[in-house]
Write a protein that holds these residues in place. Structure first.
Motif, PDB file in Angstrom:
ATOM      1  N   GLY A  87       0.791  -1.226   0.000  1.00 41.08           N
ATOM      2  CA  GLY A  87       0.000   0.000   0.000  1.00 41.08           C
ATOM      3  C   GLY A  87       0.819   1.268   0.000  1.00 41.08           C
ATOM      4  N   ILE A  88       2.079   1.194  -0.458  1.00 39.22           N
ATOM      5  CA  ILE A  88       2.946   2.362  -0.403  1.00 39.22           C
ATOM      6  C   ILE A  88       2.442   3.462  -1.320  1.00 39.22           C
ATOM      7  N   ARG A  89       2.094   3.096  -2.564  1.00 40.49           N
ATOM      8  CA  ARG A  89       1.697   4.114  -3.527  1.00 40.49           C
ATOM      9  C   ARG A  89       0.459   4.860  -3.047  1.00 40.49           C
ATOM     10  N   CYS A  90      -0.505   4.135  -2.471  1.00 38.95           N
ATOM     11  CA  CYS A  90      -1.718   4.795  -1.966  1.00 38.95           C
ATOM     12  C   CYS A  90      -1.372   5.861  -0.941  1.00 38.95           C
ATOM     13  N   THR A  91      -0.485   5.507   0.000  1.00 40.15           N
ATOM     14  CA  THR A  91      -0.131   6.440   1.066  1.00 40.15           C
ATOM     15  C   THR A  91       0.628   7.644   0.525  1.00 40.15           C
ATOM     16  N   VAL A  92       1.590   7.407  -0.366  1.00 42.13           N
ATOM     17  CA  VAL A  92       2.407   8.503  -0.895  1.00 42.13           C
ATOM     18  C   VAL A  92       1.567   9.439  -1.754  1.00 42.13           C
ATOM     19  N   TRP A  93       0.708   8.879  -2.593  1.00 42.38           N
ATOM     20  CA  TRP A  93      -0.126   9.724  -3.441  1.00 42.38           C
ATOM     21  C   TRP A  93      -1.011  10.633  -2.595  1.00 42.38           C
ATOM     22  N   LYS A  94      -1.643  10.086  -1.565  1.00 42.22           N
ATOM     23  CA  LYS A  94      -2.522  10.899  -0.721  1.00 42.22           C
ATOM     24  C   LYS A  94      -1.742  12.031  -0.053  1.00 42.22           C
ATOM     25  N   SER A  95      -0.546  11.712   0.434  1.00 41.66           N
ATOM     26  CA  SER A  95       0.236  12.736   1.127  1.00 41.66           C
ATOM     27  C   SER A  95       0.708  13.813   0.175  1.00 41.66           C
ATOM     28  N   GLU A  96       1.067  13.429  -1.074  1.00 39.19           N
ATOM     29  CA  GLU A  96       1.572  14.415  -2.031  1.00 39.19           C
ATOM     30  C   GLU A  96       0.451  15.303  -2.562  1.00 39.19           C
ATOM     31  N   ILE A  97      -0.705  14.709  -2.861  1.00 40.54           N
ATOM     32  CA  ILE A  97      -1.804  15.494  -3.417  1.00 40.54           C
ATOM     33  C   ILE A  97      -2.339  16.487  -2.394  1.00 40.54           C
ATOM     34  N   THR A  98      -2.340  16.109  -1.135  1.00 39.79           N
ATOM     35  CA  THR A  98      -2.916  16.962  -0.092  1.00 39.79           C
ATOM     36  C   THR A  98      -1.889  17.807   0.628  1.00 39.79           C
ATOM     37  N   ARG A  99      -0.628  17.819   0.170  1.00 36.63           N
ATOM     38  CA  ARG A  99       0.410  18.518   0.924  1.00 36.63           C
ATOM     39  C   ARG A  99       0.189  20.026   0.948  1.00 36.63           C
ATOM     40  N   LYS A 100      -0.501  20.559  -0.074  1.00 36.40           N
ATOM     41  CA  LYS A 100      -0.679  22.016  -0.100  1.00 36.40           C
ATOM     42  C   LYS A 100      -1.654  22.496   0.961  1.00 36.40           C
ATOM     43  N   LEU A 101      -2.334  21.535   1.608  1.00 36.96           N
ATOM     44  CA  LEU A 101      -3.236  21.927   2.679  1.00 36.96           C
ATOM     45  C   LEU A 101      -2.526  22.024   4.019  1.00 36.96           C
ATOM     46  N   GLU A 102      -1.245  21.656   4.053  1.00 39.87           N
ATOM     47  CA  GLU A 102      -0.543  21.599   5.332  1.00 39.87           C
ATOM     48  C   GLU A 102      -0.438  22.970   5.975  1.00 39.87           C
ATOM     49  N   ASN A 103      -0.229  24.004   5.181  1.00 41.43           N
ATOM     50  CA  ASN A 103      -0.055  25.348   5.742  1.00 41.43           C
ATOM     51  C   ASN A 103      -1.356  26.142   5.789  1.00 41.43           C
ATOM     52  N   SER A 104      -2.444  25.484   5.385  1.00 39.17           N
ATOM     53  CA  SER A 104      -3.727  26.179   5.391  1.00 39.17           C
ATOM     54  C   SER A 104      -4.266  26.263   6.814  1.00 39.17           C
ATOM     55  N   THR A 105      -4.771  27.412   7.156  1.00 41.48           N
ATOM     56  CA  THR A 105      -5.336  27.602   8.504  1.00 41.48           C
ATOM     57  C   THR A 105      -6.843  27.783   8.471  1.00 41.48           C
ATOM     58  N   SER A 106      -7.404  27.669   7.262  1.00 38.66           N
ATOM     59  CA  SER A 106      -8.837  27.946   7.158  1.00 38.66           C
ATOM     60  C   SER A 106      -9.677  26.888   7.839  1.00 38.66           C
ATOM     61  N   LEU A 107      -9.128  25.665   7.948  1.00 43.82           N
ATOM     62  CA  LEU A 107      -9.908  24.598   8.543  1.00 43.82           C
ATOM     63  C   LEU A 107      -9.481  24.283   9.972  1.00 43.82           C
ATOM     64  N   GLU A 108      -8.495  25.031  10.490  1.00 43.09           N
ATOM     65  CA  GLU A 108      -7.993  24.728  11.818  1.00 43.09           C
ATOM     66  C   GLU A 108      -8.925  25.268  12.900  1.00 43.09           C
ATOM     67  N   ASN A 109      -9.139  24.425  13.877  1.00 40.91           N
ATOM     68  CA  ASN A 109      -9.913  24.807  15.062  1.00 40.91           C
ATOM     69  C   ASN A 109     -11.307  25.327  14.718  1.00 40.91           C
ATOM     70  N   LYS A 110     -11.835  24.805  13.615  1.00 39.69           N
ATOM     71  CA  LYS A 110     -13.190  25.197  13.234  1.00 39.69           C
ATOM     72  C   LYS A 110     -14.081  23.962  13.258  1.00 39.69           C
ATOM     73  N   GLU A 111     -15.140  24.027  13.980  1.00 38.81           N
ATOM     74  CA  GLU A 111     -16.059  22.919  14.053  1.00 38.81           C
ATOM     75  C   GLU A 111     -17.242  23.198  13.135  1.00 38.81           C
ATOM     76  N   PRO A 112     -17.743  22.145  12.485  1.00 40.47           N
ATOM     77  CA  PRO A 112     -18.872  22.366  11.564  1.00 40.47           C
ATOM     78  C   PRO A 112     -20.098  22.878  12.294  1.00 40.47           C
ATOM     79  N   LYS A 113     -20.782  23.780  11.631  1.00 35.14           N
ATOM     80  CA  LYS A 113     -21.998  24.345  12.205  1.00 35.14           C
ATOM     81  C   LYS A 113     -23.194  23.763  11.470  1.00 35.14           C
TER      82      LYS A 113
END
Length: 417
Positions: free
Chosen positions: A130-156
């Motif tokens: 399952g290496i490729r699955c894990t690496v692909w997910k981490s690479e595609i979503t890496r640009k969200l790492e520095n995003s703060t828009s979803l931090e500490n926000k609970e759905p309303k």
């Protein structure tokens, strides 16, 4: 005009066309090209980034000897008993096993060195564990790492768990063409769904995973259909464009075949999320209103043309000046579908390993790979006319994928002067 000389590195024997599919290069030759690519690659980024990715459970590598697939049927690329007829797809070698162990070791760290992980992944990710699955997910979503828009926000939730409903007034005419007409929107949605249904049924008809009368294949088709319909509804400016199913297919295939069952169970949700993130970098290519803008598909094709001119002006002049082969005739499909239609499915996965692991982003890497595809068949192109060259480029010949990716990496290591 002074004719630009071909750079010395381009005249190397490495650029010689690979043998035909009847005589594939030996695994030692493939390993040599891969090791050369590793030595010539740019230094890895040693910055460490914390990525909350699941650690796959190591399993023994697949058998080093794979049975030849039957000629009348193409098997799924990840099955242990077949290589799906991949041209240039290496069998399990000592180098693959070593790289698999290195990737597993990197993924097992509490703080993952993303620079090292990308360097290892860019050389191709060995199947298994399952290496490729894990690496692909981490690479595609890496640009969200520095995003703060979803931090500490609970759905309303203000509806008490009940979905909102639309009410159709009695004055709404079923034949209304108004933009706000509920009936008009209904018929437009019906047309999109019919197009998605047709394309999903045509997705990789040579693979039992996507086609056939089995319940498993129908379930996978339903998942593709659901993802594409939801994407079209959430993106009314683009909706669905023919060919998006070909970009979604590799993502869903990899995530659905994750050996970790609890991850595979959420393949549809993971594929949708990664599909949206991946397409966010290419979505302007699917918007017809932006075709002539600086972010449209024609601008991207022009960048490919300039890249070829910088690295091989003789070939560029022969194609676009002498034989009048407009790059839009062949590069439109290469770029919009991320090369999924130019190579078999197994080889496409190897190419995507490089596209997704490059820190510069997939688009710049995609253009270098496209330029490498032209350089690898330059002798045949220089000897051809408009008709023969167009046919050759629209039906790209089988090639050694590892060598092609090596050439693409050299284009970055040796910028044109």
């Amino acid at each position: 005009m002074v004719k630009k000389a071909v750079p010395d590195w381009l005249n190397s024997s490495l650029w010689s066309p690979p043998p035909s599919s009847a005589a594939r290069p030996s695994s030692s030759a493939t390993n040599a090209a891969a090791s050369s690519s590793e030595s010539d690659a740019a230094p890895p980024d040693h910055s460490t980034e914390t990525v909350p990715v699941p650690v796959p459970v190591p399993v023994p590598p697949p058998s080093a000897v794979r049975a030849e697939p039957p000629e009348v049927e193409i098997r799924d690329p990840l099955s242990d008993d077949s290589d799906n007829g991949a041209s240039g797809s290496p069998t399990s070698t000592a180098e693959d096993i070593s790289r698999q162990a290195q990737i597993l070791q990197e993924l097992s760290r509490k703080v993952i060195n993303m620079g090292e992980l990308r360097r290892l992944a860019s050389q191709g990710i060995p199947d298994g564990a399952g290496i490729r699955c894990t690496v692909w997910k981490s690479e595609i979503t890496r640009k969200l790492e520095n995003s703060t828009s979803l931090e500490n926000k609970e759905p309303k939730c203000e509806t008490g768990g009940v979905l909102s409903r639309s009410e159709i007034s009695h004055g709404e005419h079923p034949l209304s063409l108004g933009k706000t007409s509920v009936w008009n929107q209904f018929f437009q949605n019906t047309e999109i769904i019919e197009q998605i249904d047709r394309d999903v049924k045509r997705t990789h008809p040579d693979m039992h995973f996507f086609s056939g009368d089995s319940e498993f294949a129908k379930t996978n088709q339903d998942a593709l259909r659901n993802i594409l319909i939801v994407f079209a509804k959430l993106n009314p400016g683009i909706r669905y464009v023919q060919g998006m199913n070909e970009i979604l297919a590799p993502l869903f295939y990899m995530f659905r075949n994750d050996p970790i069952e609890e991850h595979a169970a959420f393949a549809e949700a993971d594929a949708f999320f990664c599909f949206v993130e991946l397409l966010s970098g290419f979505r302007d290519h699917f918007c017809q209103q932006l075709d002539n803008s600086v972010v449209g598909i024609r601008s991207t094709i022009s960048k490919l043309s300039m890249l070829l001119k910088q690295h091989d002006e003789e070939l560029w002049r022969h194609l676009e000046v002498a034989t009048k082969v407009n790059p839009q005739f062949y590069a439109f499909r290469w770029i919009t579908l991320l090369l999924t239609q130019e190579f078999n499915f197994a080889d496409s996965l190897l190419i995507w390993d490089t596209l997704l692991s490059d820190p510069e982003g997939p688009q710049e890497t995609l253009l270098r790979v496209c330029c490498a595809m032209l350089i690898l068949i330059r002798r045949r192109l220089l000897a051809g006319d408009f008709t023969s060259n167009l046919k050759l480029l629209q039906h790209y010949p089988p090639t050694n994928i590892s060598h092609m990716l090596y050439v693409a990496n050299k284009l970055r290591s040796h910028p044109a002067r």
